[in-house]
Design a protein around this motif. Structure first.
Motif, PDB file in Angstrom:
ATOM      1  N   ASP A 230      34.285  37.713  62.366  1.00 53.37           N
ATOM      2  CA  ASP A 230      33.688  38.937  61.841  1.00 53.37           C
ATOM      3  C   ASP A 230      34.207  39.309  60.455  1.00 53.37           C
ATOM      4  O   ASP A 230      33.702  40.250  59.836  1.00 53.37           O
ATOM      5  N   VAL A 231      35.223  38.598  59.970  1.00 54.34           N
ATOM      6  CA  VAL A 231      35.782  38.905  58.655  1.00 54.34           C
ATOM      7  C   VAL A 231      34.942  38.237  57.572  1.00 54.34           C
ATOM      8  O   VAL A 231      34.723  37.015  57.597  1.00 54.34           O
ATOM      9  N   ASP A 232      34.488  39.029  56.634  1.00 54.73           N
ATOM     10  CA  ASP A 232      33.703  38.528  55.503  1.00 54.73           C
ATOM     11  C   ASP A 232      34.679  37.980  54.458  1.00 54.73           C
ATOM     12  O   ASP A 232      35.435  38.736  53.850  1.00 54.73           O
ATOM     13  N   ILE A 233      34.677  36.663  54.260  1.00 46.33           N
ATOM     14  CA  ILE A 233      35.665  36.042  53.384  1.00 46.33           C
ATOM     15  C   ILE A 233      35.016  35.399  52.172  1.00 46.33           C
ATOM     16  O   ILE A 233      33.951  34.774  52.281  1.00 46.33           O
ATOM     17  N   SER A 234      35.640  35.573  51.021  1.00 48.49           N
ATOM     18  CA  SER A 234      35.202  34.936  49.779  1.00 48.49           C
ATOM     19  C   SER A 234      36.329  34.052  49.261  1.00 48.49           C
ATOM     20  O   SER A 234      37.509  34.379  49.412  1.00 48.49           O
ATOM     21  N   PHE A 235      35.969  32.923  48.642  1.00 47.51           N
ATOM     22  CA  PHE A 235      36.946  31.965  48.141  1.00 47.51           C
ATOM     23  C   PHE A 235      36.957  31.966  46.614  1.00 47.51           C
ATOM     24  O   PHE A 235      35.908  32.052  45.974  1.00 47.51           O
ATOM     25  N   PHE A 236      38.173  31.816  46.046  1.00 44.44           N
ATOM     26  CA  PHE A 236      38.317  31.761  44.598  1.00 44.44           C
ATOM     27  C   PHE A 236      39.361  30.701  44.245  1.00 44.44           C
ATOM     28  O   PHE A 236      40.455  30.695  44.810  1.00 44.44           O
ATOM     29  N   VAL A 237      39.005  29.819  43.330  1.00 45.23           N
ATOM     30  CA  VAL A 237      39.968  28.866  42.763  1.00 45.23           C
ATOM     31  C   VAL A 237      40.132  29.242  41.298  1.00 45.23           C
ATOM     32  O   VAL A 237      39.169  29.199  40.526  1.00 45.23           O
ATOM     33  N   SER A 243      50.778  33.612  40.301  1.00 43.40           N
ATOM     34  CA  SER A 243      50.877  35.068  40.168  1.00 43.40           C
ATOM     35  C   SER A 243      49.747  35.619  39.305  1.00 43.40           C
ATOM     36  O   SER A 243      49.151  36.653  39.621  1.00 43.40           O
ATOM     37  N   GLN A 244      49.419  34.923  38.200  1.00 43.74           N
ATOM     38  CA  GLN A 244      48.332  35.379  37.340  1.00 43.74           C
ATOM     39  C   GLN A 244      46.981  35.246  38.030  1.00 43.74           C
ATOM     40  O   GLN A 244      46.099  36.091  37.872  1.00 43.74           O
ATOM     41  N   ALA A 245      46.821  34.179  38.801  1.00 45.62           N
ATOM     42  CA  ALA A 245      45.569  33.992  39.538  1.00 45.62           C
ATOM     43  C   ALA A 245      45.328  35.148  40.492  1.00 45.62           C
ATOM     44  O   ALA A 245      44.197  35.618  40.655  1.00 45.62           O
ATOM     45  N   LEU A 246      46.397  35.634  41.112  1.00 41.46           N
ATOM     46  CA  LEU A 246      46.268  36.751  42.050  1.00 41.46           C
ATOM     47  C   LEU A 246      46.107  38.074  41.314  1.00 41.46           C
ATOM     48  O   LEU A 246      45.272  38.906  41.697  1.00 41.46           O
ATOM     49  N   LEU A 247      46.891  38.284  40.276  1.00 40.55           N
ATOM     50  CA  LEU A 247      46.832  39.553  39.551  1.00 40.55           C
ATOM     51  C   LEU A 247      45.446  39.811  38.975  1.00 40.55           C
ATOM     52  O   LEU A 247      44.979  40.955  38.967  1.00 40.55           O
ATOM     53  N   GLN A 248      44.772  38.771  38.501  1.00 41.54           N
ATOM     54  CA  GLN A 248      43.449  38.984  37.910  1.00 41.54           C
ATOM     55  C   GLN A 248      42.371  39.231  38.955  1.00 41.54           C
ATOM     56  O   GLN A 248      41.226  39.540  38.609  1.00 41.54           O
ATOM     57  N   ARG A 249      42.708  39.111  40.234  1.00 37.63           N
ATOM     58  CA  ARG A 249      41.750  39.383  41.310  1.00 37.63           C
ATOM     59  C   ARG A 249      42.019  40.723  41.999  1.00 37.63           C
ATOM     60  O   ARG A 249      41.385  41.041  43.003  1.00 37.63           O
ATOM     61  N   LEU A 250      42.947  41.519  41.480  1.00 38.47           N
ATOM     62  CA  LEU A 250      43.322  42.750  42.176  1.00 38.47           C
ATOM     63  C   LEU A 250      42.421  43.932  41.857  1.00 38.47           C
ATOM     64  O   LEU A 250      42.467  44.941  42.564  1.00 38.47           O
ATOM     65  N   ASP A 251      41.631  43.822  40.809  1.00 36.08           N
ATOM     66  CA  ASP A 251      40.742  44.935  40.464  1.00 36.08           C
ATOM     67  C   ASP A 251      39.729  45.144  41.593  1.00 36.08           C
ATOM     68  O   ASP A 251      38.976  44.245  41.948  1.00 36.08           O
ATOM     69  N   GLY A 272      60.008  34.373  37.775  1.00 35.62           N
ATOM     70  CA  GLY A 272      58.911  33.428  37.734  1.00 35.62           C
ATOM     71  C   GLY A 272      58.321  33.129  39.094  1.00 35.62           C
ATOM     72  O   GLY A 272      57.259  32.535  39.175  1.00 35.62           O
ATOM     73  N   SER A 273      58.992  33.519  40.161  1.00 35.87           N
ATOM     74  CA  SER A 273      58.422  33.288  41.482  1.00 35.87           C
ATOM     75  C   SER A 273      57.188  34.159  41.654  1.00 35.87           C
ATOM     76  O   SER A 273      57.085  35.251  41.106  1.00 35.87           O
ATOM     77  N   THR A 274      56.239  33.662  42.441  1.00 33.05           N
ATOM     78  CA  THR A 274      54.996  34.407  42.659  1.00 33.05           C
ATOM     79  C   THR A 274      55.275  35.766  43.283  1.00 33.05           C
ATOM     80  O   THR A 274      54.741  36.793  42.845  1.00 33.05           O
ATOM     81  N   SER A 275      56.125  35.798  44.297  1.00 32.92           N
ATOM     82  CA  SER A 275      56.412  37.060  44.979  1.00 32.92           C
ATOM     83  C   SER A 275      57.032  38.074  44.032  1.00 32.92           C
ATOM     84  O   SER A 275      56.629  39.246  43.997  1.00 32.92           O
ATOM     85  N   LEU A 276      58.023  37.645  43.250  1.00 34.18           N
ATOM     86  CA  LEU A 276      58.696  38.570  42.350  1.00 34.18           C
ATOM     87  C   LEU A 276      57.761  39.073  41.270  1.00 34.18           C
ATOM     88  O   LEU A 276      57.773  40.254  40.921  1.00 34.18           O
ATOM     89  N   ASN A 277      56.924  38.187  40.732  1.00 37.11           N
ATOM     90  CA  ASN A 277      55.971  38.624  39.718  1.00 37.11           C
ATOM     91  C   ASN A 277      55.008  39.663  40.262  1.00 37.11           C
ATOM     92  O   ASN A 277      54.673  40.646  39.586  1.00 37.11           O
ATOM     93  N   LEU A 278      54.546  39.465  41.489  1.00 36.68           N
ATOM     94  CA  LEU A 278      53.644  40.448  42.088  1.00 36.68           C
ATOM     95  C   LEU A 278      54.371  41.754  42.369  1.00 36.68           C
ATOM     96  O   LEU A 278      53.836  42.849  42.130  1.00 36.68           O
ATOM     97  N   LEU A 279      55.590  41.670  42.871  1.00 40.74           N
ATOM     98  CA  LEU A 279      56.358  42.885  43.135  1.00 40.74           C
ATOM     99  C   LEU A 279      56.606  43.673  41.853  1.00 40.74           C
ATOM    100  O   LEU A 279      56.693  44.899  41.873  1.00 40.74           O
TER     101      LEU A 279
END
Length: 294
Positions: A230-237, A243-251, A272-279
């Motif tokens: 039932d979860v509507d899922i979209s894929f992005f590469v 970290s930048q790939a995720l940050l640009q999808r947060l809007d 430089g770790s993904t988690s720390l950059n997001l935090l």
């Protein structure tokens, strides 16, 4: 914590962000059908490098008993106004906040902490309660920030990186299903380079590499999608660092969730770790999930 169901645990310290985290956690708990446990403990002050820091810690311990009841009552009142039917418990354990949260994590569904950001300096020199908890908790940890006080209809973003993403995908699908919101699965493909950066560019089949990334993303997410049809899922590469790939999808999203390889407190604090950059940079709540084997 006496409830049979695993509670969501939220740490409070009397700050506005902690009350916001508690209110947001209450909304999530209500939709998951889970109880909420609010905890206040002696503030985590990192390593005592100086006598002054040791004195501050001693003063914090002395003032804990006086402040605990008021801080817990304030947070509980805010939660009851937002979710009057929610089962709520509170506690003020005698140990430091990092130790208390580590202990509670073994029984918790997730831990939520109010956290505006985590700077590189605090991560490397004195540490932070958020990083300490992430590195040692037996459950996912969500660093709440921003102004979202209750779950919305906006999507949840999840970072996908092979088997390291299993716990992140589990939490992301669970929340997306409970909140009835879309899920955006994002994979980083930062290996793509322009022809000037390779010796024989025409021998690299970029289309094949692109197709491989999409297949890997689909194969990783597929089993979880089957469990939650039932979860509507979209894929992005995205052709960028994770970290930048995720940050640009947060809007337009309400929460971002990532997995961590679980190399320990020191590795988790590396710049430089993904988690720390997001935090440090995400304007939204950030969920960090260690591998189940940890």
């Amino acid at each position: 914590m006496t409830d049979i169901a695993q509670p969501i645990v939220v740490g409070v310290d009397g700050s506005t962000s902690a009350v916001g985290a508690a209110t947001w956690a209450a909304g999530v708990a209500a939709r998951l059908g889970a109880p909420l446990h609010i905890v206040y403990a002696t503030p985590y002050l990192g390593h005592n490098f100086t006598d002054a820091a040791a004195a501050v810690r001693a003063a914090a311990i002395t003032g804990q008993h006086e402040a605990a009841a008021s801080i817990l009552d304030t947070a509980a009142d805010a939660v009851r106004r937002a979710e009057p039917d929610l089962s709520i418990t509170t506690s003020a354990p005698p140990e430091s906040a990092d130790e208390a949260l580590e202990t509670l994590s073994s029984q918790a569904r997730m831990i939520v902490l109010g956290s505006q950001d985590v700077s590189a300096t605090s991560a490397l020199l004195i540490g932070s309660l958020t990083l300490k908890t992430i590195s040692r908790a037996a459950c996912p940890v969500i660093a709440w920030r921003g102004d979202i006080l209750t779950p919305t209809t906006q999507p949840i973003v999840v970072g996908v990186d092979g088997h390291n993403s299993d716990t992140a995908l589990e939490l992301a699908f669970e929340l997306a299903a409970a909140l009835r919101v879309p899920l955006w699965a994002v994979r980083s493909s930062s290996s793509r380079r322009g022809p000037g950066n390779v010796t024989i560019p025409f021998l690299i089949d970029w289309e094949a590499l692109e197709a491989m990334e999409w297949r890997s993303l689909s194969a990783t997410v597929g089993p979880w999608a089957q469990r939650h049809p039932d979860v509507d899922i979209s894929f992005f590469v995205e052709h960028d660092k994770p970290s930048q790939a995720l940050l640009q999808r947060l809007d337009g999203a309400q929460l971002v969730i990532v997995g961590t390889r679980g190399h320990g407190a020191l590795a988790g604090a590396l710049i430089g770790s993904t988690s720390l950059n997001l935090l440090h940079h995400s304007p939204l709540p950030v969920g960090v999930c260690r591998p189940a084997a940890d």
